[in-house]
Write a protein that holds these residues in place. Structure first.
Motif, PDB file in Angstrom:
ATOM      1  N   GLU A   7      45.075   7.674  30.448  1.00  0.00           N
ATOM      2  CA  GLU A   7      44.371   8.410  31.496  1.00  0.00           C
ATOM      3  C   GLU A   7      44.800   9.867  31.545  1.00  0.00           C
ATOM      4  OE1 GLU A   7      45.333   6.286  35.047  1.00  0.00           O
ATOM      5  OE2 GLU A   7      44.029   4.579  34.584  1.00  0.00           O
ATOM      6  N   LEU A   8      43.865  10.691  32.027  1.00  0.00           N
ATOM      7  CA  LEU A   8      44.147  12.095  32.289  1.00  0.00           C
ATOM      8  C   LEU A   8      43.821  12.358  33.758  1.00  0.00           C
ATOM      9  CD1 LEU A   8      44.992  14.805  30.904  1.00  0.00           C
ATOM     10  CD2 LEU A   8      42.544  15.268  30.632  1.00  0.00           C
ATOM     11  N   ILE A   9      44.799  12.860  34.490  1.00  0.00           N
ATOM     12  CA  ILE A   9      44.649  13.104  35.922  1.00  0.00           C
ATOM     13  C   ILE A   9      44.546  14.601  36.176  1.00  0.00           C
ATOM     14  CG2 ILE A   9      45.659  12.743  38.220  1.00  0.00           C
ATOM     15  CD1 ILE A   9      44.886  10.148  36.827  1.00  0.00           C
ATOM     16  N   ASP A  10      43.595  14.994  37.018  1.00  0.00           N
ATOM     17  CA  ASP A  10      43.477  16.391  37.435  1.00  0.00           C
ATOM     18  C   ASP A  10      44.665  16.711  38.344  1.00  0.00           C
ATOM     19  OD1 ASP A  10      42.902  18.786  38.810  1.00  0.00           O
ATOM     20  OD2 ASP A  10      40.756  18.455  38.642  1.00  0.00           O
ATOM     21  N   PRO A  11      45.547  17.636  37.957  1.00  0.00           N
ATOM     22  CA  PRO A  11      46.740  17.910  38.773  1.00  0.00           C
ATOM     23  C   PRO A  11      46.426  18.490  40.149  1.00  0.00           C
ATOM     24  CG  PRO A  11      46.524  19.519  36.996  1.00  0.00           C
ATOM     25  CD  PRO A  11      45.497  18.459  36.739  1.00  0.00           C
ATOM     26  N   GLN A  12      45.281  19.168  40.262  1.00  0.00           N
ATOM     27  CA  GLN A  12      44.929  19.764  41.552  1.00  0.00           C
ATOM     28  C   GLN A  12      44.319  18.742  42.500  1.00  0.00           C
ATOM     29  OE1 GLN A  12      42.444  23.091  40.245  1.00  0.00           O
ATOM     30  NE2 GLN A  12      44.155  24.496  40.606  1.00  0.00           N
ATOM     31  N   ARG A  13      43.355  17.981  41.987  1.00  0.00           N
ATOM     32  CA  ARG A  13      42.679  16.996  42.830  1.00  0.00           C
ATOM     33  C   ARG A  13      43.410  15.664  42.892  1.00  0.00           C
ATOM     34  NH1 ARG A  13      36.824  16.234  40.851  1.00  0.00           N
ATOM     35  NH2 ARG A  13      36.784  14.926  42.701  1.00  0.00           N
ATOM     36  N   LYS A  14      44.379  15.481  41.996  1.00  0.00           N
ATOM     37  CA  LYS A  14      45.129  14.217  41.910  1.00  0.00           C
ATOM     38  C   LYS A  14      44.200  13.033  41.676  1.00  0.00           C
ATOM     39  CE  LYS A  14      48.902  16.463  43.111  1.00  0.00           C
ATOM     40  NZ  LYS A  14      49.917  16.825  42.103  1.00  0.00           N
ATOM     41  N   LEU A  16      41.405  10.887  38.778  1.00  0.00           N
ATOM     42  CA  LEU A  16      41.123  10.594  37.384  1.00  0.00           C
ATOM     43  C   LEU A  16      39.933  11.420  36.894  1.00  0.00           C
ATOM     44  CD1 LEU A  16      41.699   8.577  34.957  1.00  0.00           C
ATOM     45  CD2 LEU A  16      39.822   7.225  35.899  1.00  0.00           C
ATOM     46  N   VAL A  17      40.095  12.063  35.742  1.00  0.00           N
ATOM     47  CA  VAL A  17      38.976  12.815  35.164  1.00  0.00           C
ATOM     48  C   VAL A  17      38.602  12.297  33.779  1.00  0.00           C
ATOM     49  CG1 VAL A  17      39.344  14.939  36.471  1.00  0.00           C
ATOM     50  CG2 VAL A  17      40.528  14.612  34.278  1.00  0.00           C
ATOM     51  N   PHE A  18      39.529  11.578  33.133  1.00  0.00           N
ATOM     52  CA  PHE A  18      39.241  11.069  31.783  1.00  0.00           C
ATOM     53  C   PHE A  18      40.085   9.826  31.528  1.00  0.00           C
ATOM     54  CE2 PHE A  18      39.244  11.026  27.127  1.00  0.00           C
ATOM     55  CZ  PHE A  18      37.906  11.276  26.863  1.00  0.00           C
ATOM     56  N   LYS A  19      39.476   8.844  30.839  1.00  0.00           N
ATOM     57  CA  LYS A  19      40.186   7.581  30.614  1.00  0.00           C
ATOM     58  C   LYS A  19      39.641   6.893  29.376  1.00  0.00           C
ATOM     59  CE  LYS A  19      40.978   3.113  32.969  1.00  0.00           C
ATOM     60  NZ  LYS A  19      40.729   2.373  34.230  1.00  0.00           N
ATOM     61  N   VAL A  20      40.533   6.310  28.589  1.00  0.00           N
ATOM     62  CA  VAL A  20      40.163   5.453  27.463  1.00  0.00           C
ATOM     63  C   VAL A  20      40.837   4.102  27.687  1.00  0.00           C
ATOM     64  CG1 VAL A  20      40.232   5.104  24.966  1.00  0.00           C
ATOM     65  CG2 VAL A  20      39.949   7.412  25.887  1.00  0.00           C
ATOM     66  N   TYR A  21      40.023   3.047  27.727  1.00  0.00           N
ATOM     67  CA  TYR A  21      40.535   1.726  28.089  1.00  0.00           C
ATOM     68  C   TYR A  21      40.094   0.681  27.065  1.00  0.00           C
ATOM     69  CZ  TYR A  21      40.683  -2.743  30.639  1.00  0.00           C
ATOM     70  OH  TYR A  21      40.911  -4.042  31.000  1.00  0.00           O
ATOM     71  N   PHE A  92      35.211  17.189  34.439  1.00  0.00           N
ATOM     72  CA  PHE A  92      35.869  17.308  33.138  1.00  0.00           C
ATOM     73  C   PHE A  92      34.876  17.750  32.070  1.00  0.00           C
ATOM     74  CE2 PHE A  92      37.223  15.459  29.058  1.00  0.00           C
ATOM     75  CZ  PHE A  92      38.496  16.013  28.948  1.00  0.00           C
ATOM     76  N   PHE A  93      33.689  17.128  32.099  1.00  0.00           N
ATOM     77  CA  PHE A  93      32.634  17.502  31.158  1.00  0.00           C
ATOM     78  C   PHE A  93      31.287  17.312  31.831  1.00  0.00           C
ATOM     79  CE2 PHE A  93      29.677  16.754  27.606  1.00  0.00           C
ATOM     80  CZ  PHE A  93      29.911  17.911  26.884  1.00  0.00           C
ATOM     81  N   CYS A  94      30.611  18.424  32.085  1.00  0.00           N
ATOM     82  CA  CYS A  94      29.328  18.397  32.796  1.00  0.00           C
ATOM     83  C   CYS A  94      28.170  18.293  31.803  1.00  0.00           C
ATOM     84  CB  CYS A  94      29.177  19.655  33.653  1.00  0.00           C
ATOM     85  SG  CYS A  94      27.564  19.802  34.451  1.00  0.00           S
ATOM     86  N   LEU A  95      27.446  17.180  31.844  1.00  0.00           N
ATOM     87  CA  LEU A  95      26.323  16.982  30.920  1.00  0.00           C
ATOM     88  C   LEU A  95      25.225  18.013  31.139  1.00  0.00           C
ATOM     89  CD1 LEU A  95      25.888  13.092  30.863  1.00  0.00           C
ATOM     90  CD2 LEU A  95      27.124  14.543  29.261  1.00  0.00           C
ATOM     91  N   HIS A  96      24.996  18.392  32.387  1.00  0.00           N
ATOM     92  CA  HIS A  96      23.943  19.370  32.684  1.00  0.00           C
ATOM     93  C   HIS A  96      24.302  20.745  32.096  1.00  0.00           C
ATOM     94  CE1 HIS A  96      21.723  16.696  35.324  1.00  0.00           C
ATOM     95  NE2 HIS A  96      22.849  16.391  35.917  1.00  0.00           N
ATOM     96  N   LYS A  97      25.548  21.142  32.278  1.00  0.00           N
ATOM     97  CA  LYS A  97      26.002  22.451  31.802  1.00  0.00           C
ATOM     98  C   LYS A  97      25.968  22.525  30.273  1.00  0.00           C
ATOM     99  CE  LYS A  97      29.935  25.613  32.248  1.00  0.00           C
ATOM    100  NZ  LYS A  97      31.297  25.761  32.821  1.00  0.00           N
ATOM    101  N   GLU A 138      44.961  11.972  20.979  1.00  0.00           N
ATOM    102  CA  GLU A 138      45.124  13.231  21.711  1.00  0.00           C
ATOM    103  C   GLU A 138      45.674  12.988  23.114  1.00  0.00           C
ATOM    104  OE1 GLU A 138      45.391  17.186  22.296  1.00  0.00           O
ATOM    105  OE2 GLU A 138      44.965  16.145  20.416  1.00  0.00           O
ATOM    106  N   LEU A 139      45.245  11.900  23.752  1.00  0.00           N
ATOM    107  CA  LEU A 139      45.756  11.565  25.086  1.00  0.00           C
ATOM    108  C   LEU A 139      47.247  11.236  25.039  1.00  0.00           C
ATOM    109  CD1 LEU A 139      42.834   9.437  26.578  1.00  0.00           C
ATOM    110  CD2 LEU A 139      43.777  11.524  27.582  1.00  0.00           C
ATOM    111  N   GLN A 140      47.701  10.718  23.908  1.00  0.00           N
ATOM    112  CA  GLN A 140      49.110  10.362  23.762  1.00  0.00           C
ATOM    113  C   GLN A 140      49.977  11.555  23.373  1.00  0.00           C
ATOM    114  OE1 GLN A 140      48.256   7.245  20.911  1.00  0.00           O
ATOM    115  NE2 GLN A 140      48.960   5.653  22.332  1.00  0.00           N
ATOM    116  N   SER A 141      49.341  12.659  22.984  1.00  0.00           N
ATOM    117  CA  SER A 141      50.102  13.839  22.573  1.00  0.00           C
ATOM    118  C   SER A 141      50.321  14.770  23.760  1.00  0.00           C
ATOM    119  CB  SER A 141      49.356  14.590  21.469  1.00  0.00           C
ATOM    120  OG  SER A 141      48.282  15.342  22.022  1.00  0.00           O
TER     121      SER A 141
END
Length: 290
Positions: A7-14, A16-21, A92-97, A138-141
């Protein structure tokens, strides 16, 4: 991170923004899921049934299954069920943008006319799996520019998934069993009038066909009723407006053909299981160009 999840956590919002399960059975998916992020599920082994919104879709073998923001779904397998799921929040990644770079919105996500399930050949499965393995590494690095690398891998995953699905659609279109012309006309009509025409009868009148006949052909080819299609299209636009603009809910409701803000809120909650304001609060707000 815990267990088979990275998991990747947004440090500001605390949050979850990204996860591989990685999963080895359907236990995680057997109850109804509704996420405030996009889900890309690569099934490497399995057979069973996907329930998305009010429709059911079978799968048999390797496949890609995609769900949009707060789209309710569950998966029930018949025996072995293995694969990996990637979740990403629109912050984390906006499809519209990034729609010009990654043309997956309307293909993998928010496609109300097609199944969320895309069958995969062996080489297609291996292609997508190799990209997901890159995400996991990359998540592990702890290297520099981790977010940029993750987004690059995610773009590749979405582009390749879209290419596979589009190729299959083009192949099906070229086959003998073509979709009735009336349904192409219907899709165009829904796209043009969904904010003003909300009932099945109005579209049947527009297309000069009985409501019952139009419903039958919708169920046969889209696995949904006409009312379901119309509602889904309204909800997709409502979500887009809630995320991309700072318009008040009352204004969005009016622009989508609802004279009563509270009726619109009930309509939205009935289909998404949360209120429009809660959707906006948990998805965030991105003033990308709509």
């Amino acid at each position: 991170m815990s267990g088979n999840a990275l998991e990747l956590i947004d440090p500001q919002r605390k949050s979850l923004v990204f996860k591989v399960y990685a999963f080895e059975d359907d236990a995680y998916f057997s109850s109804l899921k509704k996420y405030n992020y996009f889900s890309v599920i690569l099934v490497t082994k399995g057979k069973g049934m996907v329930t998305a919104d009010l429709s059911q879709y079978p799968f048999d073998g390797a496949c890609l299954i995609c769900f949009s923001l707060y789209q309710p779904f569950k998966i029930k397998s018949e025996g072995v069920f293995q694969g990996v799921m990637v979740n990403f929040h629109p912050d984390f990644f906006c499809l519209h943008k990034h729609r010009n770079e990654v043309s997956c919105n309307g293909v993998l996500f928010n496609n109300i006319y097609d199944s969320p399930v895309t069958a995969l050949a062996k080489d297609e499965t291996e292609l997508l799996l190799s990209t997901i393995n890159g995400l996991k590494l990359e998540l592990q690095s702890t290297g520099i520019a981790q977010t940029e690398v993750l987004i690059s891998y995610l773009k590749i995953l979405l582009i390749n998934g879209s290419r596979i699905k589009l190729f299959q659609q083009q192949t099906e279109d070229a086959s003998i069993t073509k979709t009735p012309v009336i349904l192409d006309t219907l899709k165009n009509a829904i796209e043009e009038h969904f904010s003003s025409l909300h009932s099945a009868g109005e579209y049947a009148d527009l297309l000069n066909i009985s409501t019952a006949a139009l419903n039958r052909v919708c169920k046969t080819h889209f696995n949904k009723t006409l009312s379901h299609l119309i509602s889904d299209r309204i909800i997709i636009e409502a979500k887009r407006q809630l995320y991309l603009t700072d318009k008040p809910v009352k204004q969005i409701a009016y622009e989508l053909g609802f004279n009563d803000e509270f009726y619109f809120s009930r309509f939205f909650k009935n289909h998404v299981a949360i209120s429009p304001q809660f959707f906006r609060d948990t998805i965030g707000f991105n003033q990308a160009n709509a």
